[in-house]
Design a protein around this motif. Sequence first.
Motif, PDB file in Angstrom:
ATOM      1  N   SER A   1       4.445   0.189   1.011  1.00 43.71           N
ATOM      2  CA  SER A   1       3.484   0.991   1.774  1.00 43.71           C
ATOM      3  C   SER A   1       2.559   1.782   0.854  1.00 43.71           C
ATOM      4  O   SER A   1       1.474   2.175   1.252  1.00 43.71           O
ATOM      5  CB  SER A   1       4.220   1.930   2.722  1.00 43.71           C
ATOM      6  OG  SER A   1       5.093   2.762   1.998  1.00 43.71           O
ATOM      7  N   SER A   2       2.999   1.996  -0.403  1.00 44.80           N
ATOM      8  CA  SER A   2       2.169   2.782  -1.314  1.00 44.80           C
ATOM      9  C   SER A   2       0.825   2.111  -1.590  1.00 44.80           C
ATOM     10  O   SER A   2      -0.154   2.787  -1.864  1.00 44.80           O
ATOM     11  CB  SER A   2       2.921   3.008  -2.622  1.00 44.80           C
ATOM     12  OG  SER A   2       3.501   1.801  -3.060  1.00 44.80           O
ATOM     13  N   THR A   3       0.787   0.785  -1.501  1.00 46.52           N
ATOM     14  CA  THR A   3      -0.489   0.117  -1.755  1.00 46.52           C
ATOM     15  C   THR A   3      -0.998  -0.629  -0.519  1.00 46.52           C
ATOM     16  O   THR A   3      -1.938  -1.404  -0.602  1.00 46.52           O
ATOM     17  CB  THR A   3      -0.358  -0.901  -2.914  1.00 46.52           C
ATOM     18  OG1 THR A   3       0.766  -1.732  -2.669  1.00 46.52           O
ATOM     19  CG2 THR A   3      -0.182  -0.204  -4.253  1.00 46.52           C
ATOM     20  N   GLN A   4      -0.350  -0.405   0.622  1.00 50.95           N
ATOM     21  CA  GLN A   4      -0.764  -1.107   1.833  1.00 50.95           C
ATOM     22  C   GLN A   4      -2.175  -0.675   2.256  1.00 50.95           C
ATOM     23  O   GLN A   4      -2.555   0.486   2.083  1.00 50.95           O
ATOM     24  CB  GLN A   4       0.241  -0.790   2.947  1.00 50.95           C
ATOM     25  CG  GLN A   4       0.050  -1.582   4.205  1.00 50.95           C
ATOM     26  CD  GLN A   4       0.321  -0.728   5.430  1.00 50.95           C
ATOM     27  OE1 GLN A   4      -0.535   0.019   5.878  1.00 50.95           O
ATOM     28  NE2 GLN A   4       1.543  -0.784   5.927  1.00 50.95           N
ATOM     29  N   LEU A   5      -2.932  -1.598   2.803  1.00 49.76           N
ATOM     30  CA  LEU A   5      -4.349  -1.312   3.087  1.00 49.76           C
ATOM     31  C   LEU A   5      -4.583  -0.538   4.372  1.00 49.76           C
ATOM     32  O   LEU A   5      -5.638   0.038   4.576  1.00 49.76           O
ATOM     33  CB  LEU A   5      -5.121  -2.629   3.183  1.00 49.76           C
ATOM     34  CG  LEU A   5      -5.176  -3.468   1.913  1.00 49.76           C
ATOM     35  CD1 LEU A   5      -5.794  -4.818   2.218  1.00 49.76           C
ATOM     36  CD2 LEU A   5      -5.977  -2.745   0.847  1.00 49.76           C
ATOM     37  N   PHE A   6      -3.614  -0.546   5.264  1.00 52.25           N
ATOM     38  CA  PHE A   6      -3.885  -0.022   6.597  1.00 52.25           C
ATOM     39  C   PHE A   6      -3.510   1.446   6.762  1.00 52.25           C
ATOM     40  O   PHE A   6      -3.828   2.068   7.755  1.00 52.25           O
ATOM     41  CB  PHE A   6      -3.151  -0.864   7.646  1.00 52.25           C
ATOM     42  CG  PHE A   6      -3.566  -2.306   7.631  1.00 52.25           C
ATOM     43  CD1 PHE A   6      -4.613  -2.743   8.425  1.00 52.25           C
ATOM     44  CD2 PHE A   6      -2.947  -3.215   6.805  1.00 52.25           C
ATOM     45  CE1 PHE A   6      -5.024  -4.063   8.404  1.00 52.25           C
ATOM     46  CE2 PHE A   6      -3.341  -4.542   6.765  1.00 52.25           C
ATOM     47  CZ  PHE A   6      -4.384  -4.969   7.565  1.00 52.25           C
ATOM     48  N   GLY A   7      -2.785   1.987   5.783  1.00 57.35           N
ATOM     49  CA  GLY A   7      -2.351   3.367   5.894  1.00 57.35           C
ATOM     50  C   GLY A   7      -1.403   3.577   7.060  1.00 57.35           C
ATOM     51  O   GLY A   7      -1.366   4.641   7.657  1.00 57.35           O
ATOM     52  N   GLN A   8      -0.656   2.536   7.421  1.00 59.91           N
ATOM     53  CA  GLN A   8       0.255   2.653   8.566  1.00 59.91           C
ATOM     54  C   GLN A   8       1.703   2.609   8.104  1.00 59.91           C
ATOM     55  O   GLN A   8       2.021   2.037   7.066  1.00 59.91           O
ATOM     56  CB  GLN A   8      -0.007   1.507   9.553  1.00 59.91           C
ATOM     57  CG  GLN A   8      -1.400   1.582  10.159  1.00 59.91           C
ATOM     58  CD  GLN A   8      -1.584   0.578  11.302  1.00 59.91           C
ATOM     59  OE1 GLN A   8      -0.751  -0.288  11.542  1.00 59.91           O
ATOM     60  NE2 GLN A   8      -2.700   0.712  11.991  1.00 59.91           N
TER      61      GLN A   8
END
Lengths: 365, 183
Positions: A183-190
């Motif tokens: 999640s630290s680099t996930q694009l959606f901020g979800q």
Amino acid sequence: MTEIKEQKKEHPKEELIEKPFSDLKYSLYLGCVIPNRYPMIERATRFVFDKLGIELIDMNGATCCPAPGVFRSVDKALWLTLGARNLTIAQNNKTTELLTLCNGCFGTLHEVEHEMKSNPDINQRINKILAEKNIHFDGNVNVRQIMDVLYFDFGLERLKSLVKKTLNLRVAIHYGCHILKPSSTQLFGQDPDNPTFFDEVVETIGCQSIDYQEKLMCCGAGGSLRTGFKDNSLQYTIEKLRQIRKVGVDCIVVCCPFCHLQFDLGQIEVSKFLDDGEEEFRIPVIFITQLLGLAMGYEPEDLGMIKPEEPKGISPFVPFDKLLKKIESIPLDNQVQKIKTNAKTEAKPKAKTKAKTTTKGGKKL
Amino acid sequence: MEYIKKDVIRTFSGNIEEEIIKDHALKAIGACIQCGTCSGGCPSGRRTALRTRNIIRKALLNMDEVLKDKDIWLCTTCYTCFERCPRSVPITDIIIKIRNLAVRKGNFLESHKQLSHILIETGHGVPLGNADSKWAKLRVSYGLSPLPPTTHMHPEDIQEIAVLVKETKFDKLVGYPPEPKAD
């Protein structure tokens, strides 16, 4: 899934300006499974993007991403090297946006991009290896995934305006892993335990996302498990398929060809694990760009959904027939509207003006 | 001494932890408190003997056997443990690193070795075959070029891959080219 609409989405990137479709341009990274096993996905994606006037530039000479399961596990150095080389092909195309249609390719290329941009040691080491062939990664490439492009570059409002046929299918969404985590680099901020972007896109284009248990669980194919221990990987798939069957859907929607393969071919392969008397699985698996194409009113043959008679033993292994029959009977929205407007001619224009003023007030921020 | 049996004595000769934390991002392995949240959330552990906590434990104790343990290959890299770890240990990346170390000792599956050879030869993990293969025909039936614009359409790029493969010593690692079989 009613609560998703109330959730406030924050764009993790700075640029929020909606560009016209004709200004969008991507280097299309195909990977392995799409061009070599599921070309229908390539066909559908190229077709839909072409119809929208979005330029897709081929990445000539691209290799496997390389796969984040097998090849990263065997040797991270080669994985980084070939990954960075793939990024430089997008760079040579003079594009900043690299579009992948696969969660695995996204996982690899996005992490390579991240490492090359944020870790000077790795950047230096890998560029030194690449220098052997006069290649240099300059750091001007952003790795994008199809869901991310649909969600941010197209935007939900624009997606809605593209819909010409409200399919109203009951679909089971499979997110896959590498688009959500880490999640630290996930694009959606979800939250990776409670993502909504895929559901939002699917509901926006007129289908119902049906929740099922283990919705966020891995399909089982990744991490070299399918290559190494196929039976173990199928244990994941059968569990998910059982849960999906319980809720009853028209199809499974995916945004990753490896998950697609695992669910499609997997339905044939899990036969040996079925309990006594348990029915075989035959749930059609559809890629998001195919579903979008159908919602835009295009014909199944344009989207690679009519399987040729020859050769034998090809994808998709679960036929689309049942789904196509259902879609055939759904009329285009303007035909439905015609019937409706004939019924009550006055109500229509009023509703339209109202909608216009609200968007005006709400959007201009 | 009845209680100590030879077969339960384990070897701790390796420097596995040291190797792992050479990668700066993996330093947090030292923060592991062995709580087992990783094992609890692991979808592979639900159906196999993979116990993630145990793998991390063995790595921290430099136990050689972890590099021979087939269980490390049961992870699908779904990152569930990585997300849930209360100590922010990058578990999935550590498992990948342990796999890298295992491969360096020659401990990897034949299928992974074969696939590595296929990558070197074709540039693809899942190659198409030639222009007459059924997959090429399928592409044509959808109005696509028989070969995709990857290394398949540009075989000259395989040479470039070969140089990079040599440069990273990947070929030696995976035993490429394979030794000709003695008849």
